[in-house]
Motif scaffolding. Structure first.
Motif, short mmCIF file in Angstrom:
data_model
loop_
_atom_site.label_atom_id
_atom_site.label_comp_id
_atom_site.label_asym_id
_atom_site.label_seq_id
_atom_site.Cartn_x
_atom_site.Cartn_y
_atom_site.Cartn_z
N VAL A 13 -29.06 -21.81 10.94
CA VAL A 13 -29.55 -20.46 11.20
C VAL A 13 -28.81 -19.49 10.28
CG1 VAL A 13 -29.68 -18.61 12.93
CG2 VAL A 13 -30.14 -20.98 13.61
N ASN A 14 -29.56 -18.62 9.61
CA ASN A 14 -28.95 -17.62 8.73
C ASN A 14 -28.45 -16.43 9.53
OD1 ASN A 14 -29.64 -18.54 5.82
ND2 ASN A 14 -31.57 -18.78 6.92
N LEU A 15 -27.25 -15.97 9.22
CA LEU A 15 -26.69 -14.80 9.90
C LEU A 15 -26.60 -13.63 8.94
CD1 LEU A 15 -23.73 -16.38 11.93
CD2 LEU A 15 -26.06 -15.90 12.73
N ALA A 35 -27.60 -28.97 -2.15
CA ALA A 35 -28.29 -28.29 -3.25
C ALA A 35 -29.57 -27.68 -2.72
CB ALA A 35 -28.59 -29.28 -4.37
N GLU A 36 -29.80 -26.42 -3.04
CA GLU A 36 -31.00 -25.72 -2.61
C GLU A 36 -32.01 -25.63 -3.75
OE1 GLU A 36 -30.28 -22.21 0.22
OE2 GLU A 36 -29.11 -21.78 -1.56
N GLY A 37 -33.26 -25.54 -3.41
CA GLY A 37 -34.28 -25.28 -4.42
C GLY A 37 -34.59 -26.46 -5.32
N LEU A 55 -21.09 -26.19 1.77
CA LEU A 55 -21.37 -25.24 0.69
C LEU A 55 -22.81 -25.47 0.25
CD1 LEU A 55 -19.52 -23.41 -1.14
CD2 LEU A 55 -19.75 -25.22 -2.81
N LYS A 56 -23.58 -24.40 0.14
CA LYS A 56 -24.95 -24.54 -0.35
C LYS A 56 -25.06 -23.92 -1.74
CE LYS A 56 -28.39 -24.67 2.54
NZ LYS A 56 -29.44 -24.25 3.51
N ILE A 57 -25.35 -24.77 -2.70
CA ILE A 57 -25.43 -24.33 -4.10
C ILE A 57 -26.75 -23.62 -4.34
CG2 ILE A 57 -25.32 -25.09 -6.49
CD1 ILE A 57 -23.04 -26.49 -5.47
N LEU A 111 -24.26 -22.44 10.94
CA LEU A 111 -24.47 -21.01 10.75
C LEU A 111 -24.25 -20.70 9.28
CD1 LEU A 111 -22.47 -20.01 13.93
CD2 LEU A 111 -24.96 -20.01 13.67
N GLU A 112 -25.26 -20.13 8.63
CA GLU A 112 -25.19 -19.87 7.20
C GLU A 112 -24.85 -18.41 6.93
OE1 GLU A 112 -28.52 -21.34 4.98
OE2 GLU A 112 -28.28 -23.38 5.78
N ILE A 113 -23.82 -18.20 6.14
CA ILE A 113 -23.44 -16.84 5.76
C ILE A 113 -23.35 -16.74 4.24
CG2 ILE A 113 -22.16 -16.49 7.91
CD1 ILE A 113 -19.60 -16.70 6.04
N LEU A 149 -21.47 -21.88 3.67
CA LEU A 149 -21.50 -20.76 2.72
C LEU A 149 -22.76 -20.91 1.88
CD1 LEU A 149 -20.15 -18.27 1.49
CD2 LEU A 149 -18.84 -19.79 0.00
N ASP A 150 -23.67 -19.93 2.03
CA ASP A 150 -25.00 -19.98 1.42
C ASP A 150 -24.99 -19.37 0.02
OD1 ASP A 150 -27.71 -20.42 1.31
OD2 ASP A 150 -28.22 -19.03 2.94
N ASP A 151 -25.98 -19.72 -0.78
CA ASP A 151 -26.21 -19.09 -2.10
C ASP A 151 -24.98 -19.14 -3.00
OD1 ASP A 151 -28.59 -18.42 -0.91
OD2 ASP A 151 -28.19 -16.29 -0.77
N PHE A 203 -32.91 -29.28 9.66
CA PHE A 203 -33.83 -28.25 9.17
C PHE A 203 -33.11 -26.91 9.11
CE2 PHE A 203 -36.55 -31.42 11.12
CZ PHE A 203 -37.67 -31.48 10.30
N GLU A 204 -33.54 -26.06 8.19
CA GLU A 204 -33.08 -24.66 8.18
C GLU A 204 -34.17 -23.78 8.78
OE1 GLU A 204 -31.96 -23.04 4.35
OE2 GLU A 204 -31.56 -21.05 5.22
N ALA A 205 -33.77 -22.91 9.70
CA ALA A 205 -34.70 -21.97 10.33
C ALA A 205 -34.88 -20.76 9.42
CB ALA A 205 -34.14 -21.52 11.68
#
Ligand code: C2E
Ligand code: CA
Ligand code: CA
Ligand code: CA
Length: 276
Positions: A112-114, A232-234, A195-197, A144-146, A174-176, A57-59
């Motif tokens: 967790v997003n930083l 993949a996000e979204g 990597l998060k697309i 840890l997402e940056i 690596l987010d976004d 899960f992502e917080a």
């Protein structure tokens, strides 16, 4: 507003005052929420794309205004950053999320997003170490997402901290990816595991012969070479999910698969998918 005249000028001043007042209210709300532990965390599930198994899960931080409505994080996080509150809030999220995830079955991960600000405090590594120790969570289950913007500002300092975080056993994502100033060289200059697309890619993925699909194919191939996993996000439609399967994208996240939900709903969510 000052009584300088009629018409547009006055209206403008009134709306500026409104904005300022809104801002002051939000700042008060943030301070109050921090002091009284009134932030909430919602958790959004991530699945393996191929077999649709739950992976973690992502917080996602949540704040309610005085009327009980949720204020979008895109609104309150930048303000918390400017106020310098994000450090304490970010620490709270880390502690809360790791403690919660420790009770999840198997090897489910928590992301967790930083904020970039947390890298400027010089206390981030210690904060993460403390959260891991206090929760007793297996470090590799913490992601840890940056975002890329962080890498531009002070790359050497950030690199050093990322290496330390990784030596604690945490994973770095690596987010976004695909928005902003994406530079492919970040992918090998920094120690990423994942990597998060960005979800802007998903919107165009349904066109089977389209360029976005070709680009994504290349990104997935590059990630394979670099030993990075790809999320993949979204993901909102079955067509997008089918396309991601074809591309062999590792993990998927999105409203199609599960919306962010309060912690209290996680147990029944886990039950419902294990009996599917
Ligand atoms: P993000 O890290 O990119 O998080 C993903 C955002 O996409 C979340 O928005 C999530 O609700 C939304 N989302 C997920 N699936 C879908 C989908 O299928 N369709 C659409 N349209 N949206 C989807 P949210 O929760 O509003 O968070 C917004 C941003 O706020 C996050 O973007 C992240 O940058 C930031 N944020 C959230 N929690 C934290 C936190 O604890 N610390 C920091 N520093 N930033 C946070
Ligand atoms: Ca994120
Ligand atoms: Ca994202
Ligand atoms: Ca984002």
């Amino acid at each position: 507003a000052k009584s300088t005249g009629r018409g547009k000028a006055v209206k403008y001043e009134i709306s500026m005052d409104d904005e300022r007042q809104q801002r002051v209210l939000l700042e008060e709300r943030l301070r109050h929420a921090l002091q009284h532990s009134e932030f909430e965390i919602y958790y959004q599930p991530l699945f393996s794309t191929m077999d649709r198994r739950l992976r973690g899960f992502e917080a996602l931080l949540r704040l309610r205004d005085d009327d009980g409505y949720l204020v979008p994080p895109d609104v309150f996080i930048p303000v918390a950053e400017e106020m310098g509150l994000i450090t304490a809030v970010g620490e709270w999220v880390l502690n809360e999320a790791t403690a919660f995830a420790q009770g999840w079955p198997g090897d489910l991960t928590v992301a967790v997003n930083l904020s970039a600000i947390q890298f400027e405090t010089g206390r981030l590594v210690e904060t993460v170490r403390n959260a891991l120790e206090a929760s007793d969570l297996t470090p590799s289950r913490l992601e840890l997402e940056i975002t890329e913007s962080l890498l531009i500002k002070d790359p050497a300092n950030v690199l050093g901290q990322l290496l330390e975080l990784r030596s604690l056993g945490a994973r770095i994502a690596l987010d976004d990816f695909g928005t902003g100033y994406s530079s492919l060289s970040y992918l090998w200059k920094f120690p990423f595991d994942k990597l998060k697309i960005d979800r802007s890619f998903m919107l165009e993925l349904e066109d089977a012969d389209g360029k976005p699909r070709e680009i994504l194919k290349t990104i997935v191939a590059l990630c394979r070479t670099l030993n990075l996993s790809v999320t993949a996000e979204g993901v909102e439609t079955n067509e997008q999910l089918a396309a991601l399967r074809e591309l062999q994208c590792d993990q998927s996240q999105g409203f199609l698969l599960g919306r962010p939900m309060p912690a209290s709903q996680i147990p029944s969510f886990m039950m419902s998918i294990s009996s599917e």
